[in-house]
Design a protein around this motif. Sequence first.
Motif, PDB file in Angstrom:
ATOM      1  N   SER A  31       0.839  -1.199   0.000  1.00 53.79           N
ATOM      2  CA  SER A  31       0.000   0.000   0.000  1.00 53.79           C
ATOM      3  C   SER A  31       0.876   1.251   0.000  1.00 53.79           C
ATOM      4  O   SER A  31       2.046   1.200   0.364  1.00 53.79           O
ATOM      5  CB  SER A  31      -0.910   0.017   1.229  1.00 53.79           C
ATOM      6  OG  SER A  31      -0.146   0.229   2.397  1.00 53.79           O
ATOM      7  N   VAL A  32       0.274   2.368  -0.371  1.00 54.30           N
ATOM      8  CA  VAL A  32       0.971   3.651  -0.326  1.00 54.30           C
ATOM      9  C   VAL A  32       1.421   3.922   1.109  1.00 54.30           C
ATOM     10  O   VAL A  32       2.548   4.364   1.340  1.00 54.30           O
ATOM     11  CB  VAL A  32       0.072   4.787  -0.861  1.00 54.30           C
ATOM     12  CG1 VAL A  32       0.659   6.142  -0.547  1.00 54.30           C
ATOM     13  CG2 VAL A  32      -0.140   4.635  -2.351  1.00 54.30           C
ATOM     14  N   ALA A  33       0.540   3.643   2.074  1.00 49.87           N
ATOM     15  CA  ALA A  33       0.879   3.886   3.489  1.00 49.87           C
ATOM     16  C   ALA A  33       2.114   3.094   3.911  1.00 49.87           C
ATOM     17  O   ALA A  33       2.978   3.614   4.630  1.00 49.87           O
ATOM     18  CB  ALA A  33      -0.308   3.544   4.380  1.00 49.87           C
ATOM     19  N   GLU A  34       2.209   1.836   3.465  1.00 48.05           N
ATOM     20  CA  GLU A  34       3.379   1.017   3.796  1.00 48.05           C
ATOM     21  C   GLU A  34       4.649   1.593   3.182  1.00 48.05           C
ATOM     22  O   GLU A  34       5.702   1.624   3.827  1.00 48.05           O
ATOM     23  CB  GLU A  34       3.179  -0.424   3.316  1.00 48.05           C
ATOM     24  CG  GLU A  34       2.126  -1.187   4.082  1.00 48.05           C
ATOM     25  CD  GLU A  34       1.834  -2.532   3.439  1.00 48.05           C
ATOM     26  OE1 GLU A  34       2.259  -3.555   4.015  1.00 48.05           O
ATOM     27  OE2 GLU A  34       1.204  -2.543   2.351  1.00 48.05           O
ATOM     28  N   LEU A  57       4.252  10.562  -2.842  1.00 48.17           N
ATOM     29  CA  LEU A  57       3.233   9.517  -2.761  1.00 48.17           C
ATOM     30  C   LEU A  57       1.914  10.041  -2.203  1.00 48.17           C
ATOM     31  O   LEU A  57       0.852   9.495  -2.514  1.00 48.17           O
ATOM     32  CB  LEU A  57       3.732   8.339  -1.924  1.00 48.17           C
ATOM     33  CG  LEU A  57       4.791   7.466  -2.591  1.00 48.17           C
ATOM     34  CD1 LEU A  57       5.273   6.380  -1.632  1.00 48.17           C
ATOM     35  CD2 LEU A  57       4.269   6.842  -3.882  1.00 48.17           C
ATOM     36  N   GLU A  58       1.947  11.084  -1.401  1.00 50.73           N
ATOM     37  CA  GLU A  58       0.708  11.660  -0.877  1.00 50.73           C
ATOM     38  C   GLU A  58      -0.145  12.255  -1.995  1.00 50.73           C
ATOM     39  O   GLU A  58      -1.354  12.388  -1.845  1.00 50.73           O
ATOM     40  CB  GLU A  58       1.015  12.715   0.191  1.00 50.73           C
ATOM     41  CG  GLU A  58       1.475  12.093   1.489  1.00 50.73           C
ATOM     42  CD  GLU A  58       1.970  13.099   2.510  1.00 50.73           C
ATOM     43  OE1 GLU A  58       2.191  14.281   2.158  1.00 50.73           O
ATOM     44  OE2 GLU A  58       2.147  12.695   3.677  1.00 50.73           O
ATOM     45  N   CYS A  60      -0.330  10.802  -4.939  1.00 48.30           N
ATOM     46  CA  CYS A  60      -0.613   9.658  -5.796  1.00 48.30           C
ATOM     47  C   CYS A  60      -2.095   9.266  -5.708  1.00 48.30           C
ATOM     48  O   CYS A  60      -2.675   9.257  -4.635  1.00 48.30           O
ATOM     49  CB  CYS A  60       0.274   8.486  -5.360  1.00 48.30           C
ATOM     50  SG  CYS A  60       0.023   7.013  -6.309  1.00 48.30           S
ATOM     51  N   GLU A  61      -2.682   8.955  -6.859  1.00 52.24           N
ATOM     52  CA  GLU A  61      -4.085   8.544  -6.905  1.00 52.24           C
ATOM     53  C   GLU A  61      -4.275   7.084  -6.508  1.00 52.24           C
ATOM     54  O   GLU A  61      -5.349   6.707  -6.053  1.00 52.24           O
ATOM     55  CB  GLU A  61      -4.649   8.768  -8.305  1.00 52.24           C
ATOM     56  CG  GLU A  61      -4.702  10.236  -8.670  1.00 52.24           C
ATOM     57  CD  GLU A  61      -5.255  10.461 -10.064  1.00 52.24           C
ATOM     58  OE1 GLU A  61      -5.832   9.533 -10.659  1.00 52.24           O
ATOM     59  OE2 GLU A  61      -5.100  11.587 -10.557  1.00 52.24           O
ATOM     60  N   ARG A  62      -3.276   6.266  -6.679  1.00 54.41           N
ATOM     61  CA  ARG A  62      -3.376   4.835  -6.358  1.00 54.41           C
ATOM     62  C   ARG A  62      -3.195   4.612  -4.871  1.00 54.41           C
ATOM     63  O   ARG A  62      -2.544   5.381  -4.193  1.00 54.41           O
ATOM     64  CB  ARG A  62      -2.309   4.052  -7.117  1.00 54.41           C
ATOM     65  CG  ARG A  62      -2.525   4.109  -8.613  1.00 54.41           C
ATOM     66  CD  ARG A  62      -1.585   3.220  -9.313  1.00 54.41           C
ATOM     67  NE  ARG A  62      -1.874   1.845  -8.948  1.00 54.41           N
ATOM     68  CZ  ARG A  62      -1.545   0.801  -9.676  1.00 54.41           C
ATOM     69  NH1 ARG A  62      -0.926   0.978 -10.799  1.00 54.41           N
ATOM     70  NH2 ARG A  62      -1.819  -0.413  -9.295  1.00 54.41           N
ATOM     71  N   THR A  63      -3.753   3.515  -4.385  1.00 56.47           N
ATOM     72  CA  THR A  63      -3.596   3.170  -2.976  1.00 56.47           C
ATOM     73  C   THR A  63      -2.812   1.881  -2.781  1.00 56.47           C
ATOM     74  O   THR A  63      -2.362   1.593  -1.677  1.00 56.47           O
ATOM     75  CB  THR A  63      -4.973   3.012  -2.293  1.00 56.47           C
ATOM     76  OG1 THR A  63      -5.724   1.992  -2.976  1.00 56.47           O
ATOM     77  CG2 THR A  63      -5.732   4.321  -2.318  1.00 56.47           C
ATOM     78  N   ARG A  64      -2.633   1.109  -3.850  1.00 52.87           N
ATOM     79  CA  ARG A  64      -1.956  -0.187  -3.763  1.00 52.87           C
ATOM     80  C   ARG A  64      -1.173  -0.449  -5.054  1.00 52.87           C
ATOM     81  O   ARG A  64      -1.608  -0.070  -6.140  1.00 52.87           O
ATOM     82  CB  ARG A  64      -2.992  -1.278  -3.557  1.00 52.87           C
ATOM     83  CG  ARG A  64      -2.439  -2.568  -3.097  1.00 52.87           C
ATOM     84  CD  ARG A  64      -3.503  -3.312  -2.281  1.00 52.87           C
ATOM     85  NE  ARG A  64      -2.933  -4.378  -1.521  1.00 52.87           N
ATOM     86  CZ  ARG A  64      -2.307  -4.250  -0.370  1.00 52.87           C
ATOM     87  NH1 ARG A  64      -2.157  -3.085   0.176  1.00 52.87           N
ATOM     88  NH2 ARG A  64      -1.822  -5.285   0.270  1.00 52.87           N
TER      89      ARG A  64
END
Length: 110
Positions: A31-34, A57-58, A60-64
């Motif tokens: 994930s983006v958070a990871e 990355l903040e 970024c439209e994708r989450t994974r």
Amino acid sequence: MSNENEDRGRTAGVTFGPLKRALREHAYPVSVAELIEQYGGFELETGSGGERLETTLERCERTRFHEPREVRDAILDALGEEPRGETPTAGERGEESEADGADDWSQLST
């Protein structure tokens, strides 16, 4: 004179440096958070200066992501860079070929 290792980590005018290898070695999907937690402090060098991966990355439209190339493309998109066809190939620059890993963004770990 540029650093050879730095050149190998450059894509579309963005220098990823050691982040490129880290992203290729990372376990996917991710994930983006990871990615932010693990690599957010890495500095990306662009023609207009530098930016932390976290900041990029903040936006970024994708989450994974399922592979390193997806992360690369999302970073380039967030930075407003063109992901493909923007720089000469390694062979055109007289460097090692793509088959030898010059611009290889495939995953290293399984």
